[in-house]
Design a protein around this motif. Structure first.
Motif, mmCIF file in Angstrom:
data_model
loop_
_atom_site.group_PDB
_atom_site.id
_atom_site.type_symbol
_atom_site.label_atom_id
_atom_site.label_comp_id
_atom_site.label_asym_id
_atom_site.label_seq_id
_atom_site.Cartn_x
_atom_site.Cartn_y
_atom_site.Cartn_z
ATOM 1 N N PHE A 233 0.833 -1.207 0.000
ATOM 2 C CA PHE A 233 0.000 0.000 0.000
ATOM 3 C C PHE A 233 0.865 1.253 0.000
ATOM 4 N N LEU A 234 1.965 1.224 0.758
ATOM 5 C CA LEU A 234 2.868 2.379 0.769
ATOM 6 C C LEU A 234 3.458 2.618 -0.615
ATOM 7 N N ALA A 235 3.822 1.539 -1.295
ATOM 8 C CA ALA A 235 4.373 1.684 -2.646
ATOM 9 C C ALA A 235 3.332 2.267 -3.592
ATOM 10 N N SER A 236 2.083 1.817 -3.461
ATOM 11 C CA SER A 236 1.014 2.320 -4.332
ATOM 12 C C SER A 236 0.761 3.797 -4.085
ATOM 13 N N VAL A 237 0.714 4.186 -2.811
ATOM 14 C CA VAL A 237 0.485 5.598 -2.483
ATOM 15 C C VAL A 237 1.645 6.449 -2.978
ATOM 16 N N GLY A 238 2.866 5.969 -2.766
ATOM 17 C CA GLY A 238 4.026 6.740 -3.178
ATOM 18 C C GLY A 238 4.096 6.976 -4.674
ATOM 19 N N SER A 239 3.618 6.004 -5.452
ATOM 20 C CA SER A 239 3.701 6.149 -6.911
ATOM 21 C C SER A 239 2.488 6.840 -7.517
ATOM 22 N N SER A 240 1.325 6.722 -6.882
ATOM 23 C CA SER A 240 0.102 7.242 -7.502
ATOM 24 C C SER A 240 -0.412 8.544 -6.903
ATOM 25 N N ALA A 241 -0.104 8.842 -5.650
ATOM 26 C CA ALA A 241 -0.660 10.031 -4.992
ATOM 27 C C ALA A 241 -0.320 11.330 -5.724
ATOM 28 N N ALA B 273 1.020 13.082 0.864
ATOM 29 C CA ALA B 273 0.776 11.648 1.052
ATOM 30 C C ALA B 273 1.904 10.806 0.463
ATOM 31 N N ALA B 274 2.471 11.232 -0.665
ATOM 32 C CA ALA B 274 3.435 10.406 -1.386
ATOM 33 C C ALA B 274 4.819 10.393 -0.739
ATOM 34 N N ILE B 275 5.291 11.539 -0.292
ATOM 35 C CA ILE B 275 6.672 11.624 0.203
ATOM 36 C C ILE B 275 6.904 10.732 1.418
ATOM 37 N N PRO B 276 6.065 10.807 2.466
ATOM 38 C CA PRO B 276 6.288 9.872 3.589
ATOM 39 C C PRO B 276 6.131 8.414 3.178
ATOM 40 N N ALA B 277 5.208 8.143 2.247
ATOM 41 C CA ALA B 277 4.996 6.761 1.823
ATOM 42 C C ALA B 277 6.233 6.198 1.138
ATOM 43 N N VAL B 278 6.866 6.976 0.277
ATOM 44 C CA VAL B 278 8.066 6.508 -0.431
ATOM 45 C C VAL B 278 9.223 6.296 0.545
ATOM 46 N N ILE B 279 9.442 7.276 1.418
ATOM 47 C CA ILE B 279 10.539 7.158 2.383
ATOM 48 C C ILE B 279 10.314 5.961 3.304
ATOM 49 N N ALA B 280 9.082 5.833 3.799
ATOM 50 C CA ALA B 280 8.785 4.730 4.719
ATOM 51 C C ALA B 280 8.882 3.386 4.017
ATOM 52 N N TYR B 281 8.428 3.308 2.768
ATOM 53 C CA TYR B 281 8.496 2.040 2.035
ATOM 54 C C TYR B 281 9.939 1.573 1.888
ATOM 55 N N ASN B 282 10.819 2.483 1.492
ATOM 56 C CA ASN B 282 12.230 2.117 1.335
ATOM 57 C C ASN B 282 12.849 1.700 2.669
ATOM 58 N N LYS B 283 12.552 2.450 3.722
ATOM 59 C CA LYS B 283 13.128 2.145 5.040
ATOM 60 C C LYS B 283 12.580 0.824 5.576
ATOM 61 N N LEU B 284 11.258 0.638 5.530
ATOM 62 C CA LEU B 284 10.659 -0.570 6.092
ATOM 63 C C LEU B 284 11.017 -1.809 5.277
#
Length: 242
Positions: free
Chosen positions: A136-144, A191-202
């Motif tokens: 879901f984080l990847a989807s938000v990061g790419s589509s938001a 919405a996208a910036i935290p999702a991308v950073i968190a996805y890579n970190k997690l």
């Protein structure tokens, strides 16, 4: 195309006012992005806490496992409760070990293969649990950002239609409409910036936890392989010469 009346010059340009002045399409975009942002942060907090618990569990298990306690005693203590991480891998391997000996295991290679398969399945389940919801984080990061841009385009198109209808190009008149349109883009990035950073970190954290569990599975497989050679192989050779 929806029609939106232009705000009067000097109107309220607060975020709340811009939201209520926006058309229904832009409102839906903003609400969707706000919901995605809230769910993103919920996943970030949940996974951060879950990974911290997993690291502590792995540390505790390694300390107990290498303390010299017998495998049978450790298996009895862990099999009575729900286990995760290395504990789940250990229990899966020991369960297959005991089942095989109860049924009179004769092939060392077959027993080793079954144990390795049991540990692989347990590891796969643990990794699936660790990586759950990261998609879901990847989807938000790419589509938001694109969803926010869609809201911006719709809002600006509506503003230009209103400009054509009023025949006024006064910046003070069109600024509120453009501002509410750009707010959609800002919310998309929010919405996208935290999702991308968190996805890579997690994802990196999950990979490190998975590597620790995989390393334990390899070590435990080697330990059981030596015990199989000691117990099964001599009996097999004796039966062959009987």
């Amino acid at each position: 195309m929806e029609s939106v009346a232009l705000a009067a010059p000097g109107g309220d340009l607060s975020i709340w006012a811009l939201f209520w002045q926006a058309g229904w399409v832009v409102k839906l975009v903003m609400i969707g992005l706000l919901g995605a942002s809230i769910w993103t942060w919920a996943i970030i907090v949940d996974k951060t806490l879950a990974y911290a618990r997993m690291r502590r569990a792995l540390n505790r298990f390694e300390q107990v496992f290498w303390s010299g306690q017998s495998l049978e005693e450790l298996y009895r203590s862990l099999s009575e409760r729900k286990t995760t991480g290395m504990g789940a891998i250990f229990v899966a391997a020991m369960r297959e070990w005991k089942k095989s000996f109860e049924k009179g295991a004769r092939s060392p290679l077959g027993l080793q293969t079954r144990i390795d398969k049991a540990m692989d399945l347990a590891l796969a389940r643990e990794m699936e649990r660790l990586e759950g919801k990261l998609g879901f984080l990847a989807s938000v990061g790419s589509s938001a950002p694109f969803i926010g841009l869609f809201g911006t385009v719709v809002g600006i198109m509506t503003s230009f239609q209103a400009i054509a209808g009023s025949k006024s190009t006064n910046l003070a008149v069109v600024a509120p409409g453009i501002a509410e349109a750009l707010l959609a883009t800002a919310m998309g990035l929010l919405a996208a910036i935290p999702a991308v950073i968190a996805y890579n970190k997690l994802t990196a954290d999950a990979g490190r936890l998975g590597a620790r569990m995989e390393g334990f599975a390899d070590e435990f497989s080697a330990i059981l392989s030596r015990q199989i050679d000691e117990k099964v192989a001599p009996r097999t050779r004796a039966e062959e010469y009987a």
